[in-house]
Design an enzyme around this catalytic site. Structure first.
Site, PDB file in Angstrom:
ATOM      1  N   LYS A  27       0.833  -1.201   0.000  1.00  0.00           N
ATOM      2  CA  LYS A  27       0.000   0.000   0.000  1.00  0.00           C
ATOM      3  C   LYS A  27       0.871   1.255   0.000  1.00  0.00           C
ATOM      4  O   LYS A  27       0.608   2.212  -0.747  1.00  0.00           O
ATOM      5  CB  LYS A  27      -0.919  -0.006   1.221  1.00  0.00           C
ATOM      6  CG  LYS A  27      -1.822   1.203   1.368  1.00  0.00           C
ATOM      7  CD  LYS A  27      -2.762   1.023   2.550  1.00  0.00           C
ATOM      8  CE  LYS A  27      -3.720   2.202   2.686  1.00  0.00           C
ATOM      9  NZ  LYS A  27      -3.032   3.440   3.111  1.00  0.00           N
TER      10      LYS A  27
ATOM     11  N   ASP B  83       6.795  -3.229  12.766  1.00  0.00           N
ATOM     12  CA  ASP B  83       7.812  -2.820  13.738  1.00  0.00           C
ATOM     13  C   ASP B  83       8.820  -3.947  13.965  1.00  0.00           C
ATOM     14  O   ASP B  83      10.024  -3.710  14.088  1.00  0.00           O
ATOM     15  CB  ASP B  83       7.158  -2.458  15.077  1.00  0.00           C
ATOM     16  CG  ASP B  83       6.236  -1.259  14.979  1.00  0.00           C
ATOM     17  OD1 ASP B  83       6.282  -0.549  13.962  1.00  0.00           O
ATOM     18  OD2 ASP B  83       5.460  -1.039  15.925  1.00  0.00           O
TER      19      ASP B  83
END
Length: 338
Positions: free
Chosen positions: A211, A283
């Protein structure tokens, strides 16, 4: 800096993580959770009523990256701007109780600490409430951030840019920080978002998801095998604009793609998982990738290990750091070779 001699085995690699220091600059935040049960719909509106059983606060954003780095055995150094408010007080207390340094944290009276509150019932997230601003830092805040970055940089083996488009990072500061790191021979890895996507020129590793790659380059392509040429053309375009050494793209349930400086492309499939929550997977991926880059591992090995770690944390509910021994066992089980 890359090791003079690369680790010969996975246990040696994971032991080498313990000798690394990682500077993480970007948007820190608080992840707040309200857990409860819902058995009825509110008479006031067509929404579920949640009876609260417990609440919890966790470190999020760049601070969750710091937790992942710490969980992998390395030493994280956070560099960020937070508010001089209750959320900031709570964040600093969580840093303290987690054993994380707050030396690089700058407090400001002009912006709030980002807090994301999630309402969960029966293991499912019903609602998220965000308290934040996304404006760029003012001159005083920018100066404080730059001073903290320069003070901490000399202690780092690698720099992670953790950008959530909350305004802590902007094009001038990004370019300044990458230049400073390059001057000292310190690699830089980037977890980008849309606003500053094209600002990270000459970084060592650039890690968007599909995205972000589409939005950052303003290109349209799908995620099927038939769209592979268009996807690879987008990666080529990314290289033209940013000239990173390594491009690592996370492909969600399709795994990851990595291309090194010699333009060698590798697709690594995802491993079958029981997915509970994808929050925080990025992360974990960037944390693992940063440590591998600091050691000097080949790009395909870096991507494969990061892919494993990202999948493992998706089996947990909420934003949680990776478990080092679990990752090592998983890497050994799949026969990951250095």
């Amino acid at each position: 800096m890359p090791a003079a001699v690369l680790p010969a085995s996975l246990p040696e690699l994971f032991a080498a993580f313990n000798n690394l220091t990682v500077l993480i600059v970007g948007d820190v935040m608080m992840d707040a959770y309200v857990w409860g049960k819902t058995t009825r719909i509110s008479p006031e509106a067509p929404v579920p009523v949640v009876n609260v059983s417990r609440t919890e606060q966790r470190l999020g954003g760049a601070a969750n990256v710091a937790l992942n780095v710490q969980a992998l055995g390395a030493t994280p150094l956070l560099c960020a701007v937070i508010g001089d408010d209750q959320g900031g007080d709570q964040l600093l207390e969580l840093l303290r109780t987690s054993g994380l340094s707050a030396d690089g944290i700058v407090r400001s009276q002009h912006r709030p600490t980002t807090v994301k509150q999630r309402i969960l019932a029966h293991g499912q997230q019903l609602l998220r409430i965000d308290s934040e601003v996304e404006t760029d830092l003012n001159e005083e805040e920018s100066r404080g951030l730059a001073e903290s970055f320069e003070e901490l940089l000399s202690r780092a083996d690698v720099v992670i840019f953790e950008d959530y488009d909350k305004g802590v990072l902007n094009e001038p500061s990004i370019q300044q920080f990458i230049q400073l790191a390059r001057q000292q021979g310190i690699p830089t890895v980037v977890d980008p978002k849309k606003k500053n996507f094209l600002a990270y020129q000459h970084c060592t590793l650039f890690k968007p998801n599909l995205k972000e790659l589409r939005e950052g380059l303003k290109l349209e392509f799908g995620d099927t095998d038939a769209e592979k040429p268009a996807f690879e053309a987008a990666v080529a375009r990314l290289r033209e604009v940013l000239t990173p050494e390594i491009v690592l793209v996370t492909l969600s349930e399709r795994g990851v793609f990595v291309e090194n400086g010699e333009m060698k492309r590798t697709y690594i499939p995802a491993h079958l998982r029981s997915i509970s929550d994808v929050s925080g997977a990025g992360d974990t991926v960037i944390s693992i990738a940063a440590l591998c880059v600091a050691i000097g591992l080949p790009a395909p090995v870096t991507a494969a290990l990061a892919n494993l770690g990202g999948g493992l944390v998706c089996e947990q509910v909420g934003v949680v750091p990776i478990e080092k021994q679990l990752l090592l066992a998983e890497a050994q089980a799949v026969g990951l070779a250095l």
